[in-house]
Write a protein that holds these residues in place. Structure first.
Motif, PDB file in Angstrom:
ATOM      1  N   ASN A  84       0.779  -1.182   0.146  1.00  0.00           N
ATOM      2  CA  ASN A  84       0.044  -0.151   0.043  1.00  0.00           C
ATOM      3  C   ASN A  84       0.878   1.437   0.058  1.00  0.00           C
ATOM      4  O   ASN A  84       0.579   2.197   0.742  1.00  0.00           O
ATOM      5  N   THR A  85       1.834   1.341  -0.780  1.00  0.00           N
ATOM      6  CA  THR A  85       2.740   2.332  -1.028  1.00  0.00           C
ATOM      7  C   THR A  85       3.347   2.660  -2.441  1.00  0.00           C
ATOM      8  O   THR A  85       3.138   1.805  -3.297  1.00  0.00           O
ATOM      9  N   ILE A  86       3.840   3.661  -2.682  1.00  0.00           N
ATOM     10  CA  ILE A  86       4.239   4.017  -4.164  1.00  0.00           C
ATOM     11  C   ILE A  86       5.345   3.015  -4.564  1.00  0.00           C
ATOM     12  O   ILE A  86       5.397   2.747  -5.737  1.00  0.00           O
ATOM     13  N   THR A  87       6.095   2.268  -3.494  1.00  0.00           N
ATOM     14  CA  THR A  87       7.244   1.607  -4.027  1.00  0.00           C
ATOM     15  C   THR A  87       6.588   0.099  -4.440  1.00  0.00           C
ATOM     16  O   THR A  87       7.314  -0.707  -4.967  1.00  0.00           O
ATOM     17  N   VAL A 113       8.674  12.572   8.783  1.00  0.00           N
ATOM     18  CA  VAL A 113       9.737  12.164   8.398  1.00  0.00           C
ATOM     19  C   VAL A 113      10.314  12.951   7.001  1.00  0.00           C
ATOM     20  O   VAL A 113       9.618  13.300   6.076  1.00  0.00           O
ATOM     21  N   GLY A 114      11.552  13.086   6.698  1.00  0.00           N
ATOM     22  CA  GLY A 114      12.060  13.760   5.547  1.00  0.00           C
ATOM     23  C   GLY A 114      11.389  15.291   5.534  1.00  0.00           C
ATOM     24  O   GLY A 114      11.318  15.960   6.448  1.00  0.00           O
ATOM     25  N   ALA A 115      11.047  15.338   4.158  1.00  0.00           N
ATOM     26  CA  ALA A 115      10.406  16.545   3.743  1.00  0.00           C
ATOM     27  C   ALA A 115       9.063  16.994   4.633  1.00  0.00           C
ATOM     28  O   ALA A 115       8.575  17.863   4.758  1.00  0.00           O
ATOM     29  N   GLY A 116       8.477  15.725   5.164  1.00  0.00           N
ATOM     30  CA  GLY A 116       7.210  15.908   5.994  1.00  0.00           C
ATOM     31  C   GLY A 116       7.319  16.327   7.463  1.00  0.00           C
ATOM     32  O   GLY A 116       6.473  16.373   8.060  1.00  0.00           O
ATOM     33  N   SER A 117       8.721  16.262   7.671  1.00  0.00           N
ATOM     34  CA  SER A 117       8.968  16.429   9.269  1.00  0.00           C
ATOM     35  C   SER A 117       8.269  17.816   9.832  1.00  0.00           C
ATOM     36  O   SER A 117       7.724  17.698  11.027  1.00  0.00           O
ATOM     37  N   GLY A 118       8.230  18.743   9.282  1.00  0.00           N
ATOM     38  CA  GLY A 118       7.599  20.199   9.989  1.00  0.00           C
ATOM     39  C   GLY A 118       6.255  20.400   9.401  1.00  0.00           C
ATOM     40  O   GLY A 118       5.905  21.521   9.363  1.00  0.00           O
ATOM     41  N   MET A 119       5.410  19.653   8.472  1.00  0.00           N
ATOM     42  CA  MET A 119       4.381  19.862   7.635  1.00  0.00           C
ATOM     43  C   MET A 119       3.147  19.566   8.523  1.00  0.00           C
ATOM     44  O   MET A 119       3.309  18.832   9.395  1.00  0.00           O
ATOM     45  N   THR A 120       1.942  20.255   8.398  1.00  0.00           N
ATOM     46  CA  THR A 120       0.830  20.169   9.089  1.00  0.00           C
ATOM     47  C   THR A 120      -0.338  20.299   8.033  1.00  0.00           C
ATOM     48  O   THR A 120      -0.074  20.778   6.944  1.00  0.00           O
ATOM     49  N   ALA A 121      -1.304  19.899   8.562  1.00  0.00           N
ATOM     50  CA  ALA A 121      -2.760  19.643   7.529  1.00  0.00           C
ATOM     51  C   ALA A 121      -4.028  19.985   8.319  1.00  0.00           C
ATOM     52  O   ALA A 121      -3.922  19.130   9.486  1.00  0.00           O
ATOM     53  N   PHE A 122      -4.875  20.644   8.145  1.00  0.00           N
ATOM     54  CA  PHE A 122      -6.172  20.560   8.665  1.00  0.00           C
ATOM     55  C   PHE A 122      -6.043  20.901  10.244  1.00  0.00           C
ATOM     56  O   PHE A 122      -6.925  20.693  10.940  1.00  0.00           O
ATOM     57  N   GLY A 123      -4.848  21.578  10.678  1.00  0.00           N
ATOM     58  CA  GLY A 123      -4.819  21.883  12.141  1.00  0.00           C
ATOM     59  C   GLY A 123      -4.150  20.859  12.659  1.00  0.00           C
ATOM     60  O   GLY A 123      -3.631  20.891  14.089  1.00  0.00           O
ATOM     61  N   PHE A 124      -3.894  19.664  12.126  1.00  0.00           N
ATOM     62  CA  PHE A 124      -3.018  18.553  12.740  1.00  0.00           C
ATOM     63  C   PHE A 124      -1.791  18.485  12.197  1.00  0.00           C
ATOM     64  O   PHE A 124      -1.570  18.841  11.231  1.00  0.00           O
ATOM     65  N   LYS A 125      -0.871  17.659  12.757  1.00  0.00           N
ATOM     66  CA  LYS A 125       0.422  17.307  12.326  1.00  0.00           C
ATOM     67  C   LYS A 125       0.358  16.519  11.135  1.00  0.00           C
ATOM     68  O   LYS A 125      -0.591  15.288  11.167  1.00  0.00           O
ATOM     69  N   ALA A 126       0.975  16.505  10.151  1.00  0.00           N
ATOM     70  CA  ALA A 126       0.893  15.807   8.861  1.00  0.00           C
ATOM     71  C   ALA A 126       2.359  15.570   8.511  1.00  0.00           C
ATOM     72  O   ALA A 126       3.390  15.520   9.190  1.00  0.00           O
ATOM     73  N   GLY A 127       2.519  15.418   6.854  1.00  0.00           N
ATOM     74  CA  GLY A 127       3.855  15.112   6.521  1.00  0.00           C
ATOM     75  C   GLY A 127       3.800  14.151   5.069  1.00  0.00           C
ATOM     76  O   GLY A 127       2.934  14.449   4.212  1.00  0.00           O
ATOM     77  N   ILE A 128       4.601  13.199   5.238  1.00  0.00           N
ATOM     78  CA  ILE A 128       4.592  12.205   4.281  1.00  0.00           C
ATOM     79  C   ILE A 128       3.479  11.077   4.413  1.00  0.00           C
ATOM     80  O   ILE A 128       3.224  10.502   5.285  1.00  0.00           O
ATOM     81  N   GLY A 129       2.905  10.816   3.247  1.00  0.00           N
ATOM     82  CA  GLY A 129       1.757   9.676   3.240  1.00  0.00           C
ATOM     83  C   GLY A 129       1.729   8.944   2.133  1.00  0.00           C
ATOM     84  O   GLY A 129       2.001   9.727   0.839  1.00  0.00           O
ATOM     85  N   THR A 130       1.537   7.728   1.895  1.00  0.00           N
ATOM     86  CA  THR A 130       1.358   7.065   0.719  1.00  0.00           C
ATOM     87  C   THR A 130       0.435   5.950   0.738  1.00  0.00           C
ATOM     88  O   THR A 130      -0.079   5.464   1.459  1.00  0.00           O
ATOM     89  N   ALA A 131      -0.107   5.575  -0.480  1.00  0.00           N
ATOM     90  CA  ALA A 131      -0.840   4.579  -0.618  1.00  0.00           C
ATOM     91  C   ALA A 131      -0.819   4.095  -2.151  1.00  0.00           C
ATOM     92  O   ALA A 131      -0.278   4.563  -2.927  1.00  0.00           O
TER      93      ALA A 131
END
Length: 345
Positions: A21-24, A164-182
């Motif tokens: 369930n990832t891009i890889t 993690v990585g580029a997603g370390s400091g990212m947020t979305a919709f007021g929550f902590k976010a970052g890197i996700g894949t499917a």
């Protein structure tokens, strides 16, 4: 931390996920991260490699869809014009684009000394989001060495998600976010394919998030204007034409809209879609190239995969990233914790 699917957020759909369930899950694709952690610095680089060969010499076909263009990425204009990728794809923070571009250029020149002298220059492909709510972005912490570390860490195995990585400091919709894949499995006639998506999620106003079951999580933080961004990278081994790749990329917007996004004035929302099928040679041996292409009558399944994987990838980023304090003292909670406190009735 558990994924959105493990937490019961993803309903049974018409399309099944790939094995990881990832891009890889797409054969040949690898992903690596470099995470920077020191006083005031909470950022990094994520690398996506379409194949393990020389991308300058063997270029995957690609397309880009700019949903809202408040962004500072590098290399998208040439992708839109020529329809190919010729370096790995790096994701980072807004002020890390130059350092990542330098790393990609130096890497390409090392493999191809003729670049810029006896042949064309190279189009470094770097996409970004602003992680300044958590990371001290003015520190310009990302260096070419960090980008190289992410590239060297790339693996075809499981993809680490969340902060993690580029997603370390990212947020979305007021929550902590970052890197996700499917990912999703696709079947056309008697042939099977994989469609995978990786997102750098940093968008959406607090209180706007809509879960697949209709609930609207409240992060208990003040509402703010939509000034975030999201980078969506889609990949498949299904043979698609240039026009089709852009049409598929456009459906990433459907996945974002399902989550409650409306692409505000200050939001940079970009979708990059590529196929590993029938790449383009830098020095073709023949004047004409034969490329296979899916018949349009079968493309709706790919559109569905694009929307589903984008939605699930963002939810994975939200569920896996832990609660994290911001630079101004604001706390960005983890969506998984909200789900524990607010179970489905």
């Amino acid at each position: 931390m558990k994924t959105a699917r493990e937490l019961g957020l993803i309903p049974q759909g018409r399309l099944e996920p790939g094995s990881g369930n990832t891009i890889t899950d797409v054969p040949g694709i690898s992903v690596g991260h470099c995470s920077l952690r020191r006083d005031g610095i909470f950022t990094g680089v994520t690398a996506i490699l379409p194949h393990d060969g020389d991308l300058f010499r063997v270029k995957p076909r690609a397309a880009v869809e700019v949903i809202n263009g408040f962004g500072k990425s590098a290399g998208l204009m040439q992708v839109a014009e020529l329809g190919t990728i010729e370096t790995p794809i790096l994701l980072t923070n807004t002020f890390g684009v130059a350092a990542c571009s330098e790393a990609l250029i130096r890497r390409a020149i090392a493999a191809n000394p003729a670049i810029g002298r006896k042949t064309s220059t190279v189009n470094a492909l770097v996409c970004e989001c602003n992680d300044g709510s958590i990371n001290d972005i003015q520190a310009l912490a990302v260096t070419p060495a960090d980008a190289e570390a992410a590239l060297e860490a790339a693996s075809t195995g499981p993809v680490e998600q969340g902060a993690v990585g580029a997603g370390s400091g990212m947020t979305a919709f007021g929550f902590k976010a970052g890197i996700g894949t499917a990912s999703r499995r696709l079947f056309v006639d008697d042939r099977s394919f994989i469609f995978g998506t990786l997102v750098l999620a940093n968008f959406g106003g607090a209180g706007d998030l809509v879960l697949p079951d209709g609930r609207r999580p409240d992060p208990r933080v003040p509402a703010s204007p939509e000034r975030g961004s999201v980078i969506v990278v889609m990949a498949t081994d299904l043979p698609l034409g240039d026009r089709q790749l852009q049409r598929v990329a456009r459906r990433g917007g459907a996945g974002l809209a399902r989550l409650g996004a409306f692409w505000g004035h200050g939001s940079g929302d970009v979708v990059l879609c590529f196929t590993t099928a029938d790449p383009v040679e830098h020095d073709p041996a023949k004047a004409f190239a034969t490329q296979e292409r899916l018949a349009d009558d079968h493309i709706d399944t790919v559109f569905r995969a694009a929307a589903e994987t984008t939605q699930e990838a963002v939810l994975n980023a939200l569920c896996i990233a832990p609660t994290t304090p911001g630079r101004n003292g604001r706390i960005y909670p983890c969506l998984a914790d909200w789900l524990k406190e607010n179970p489905t009735p």
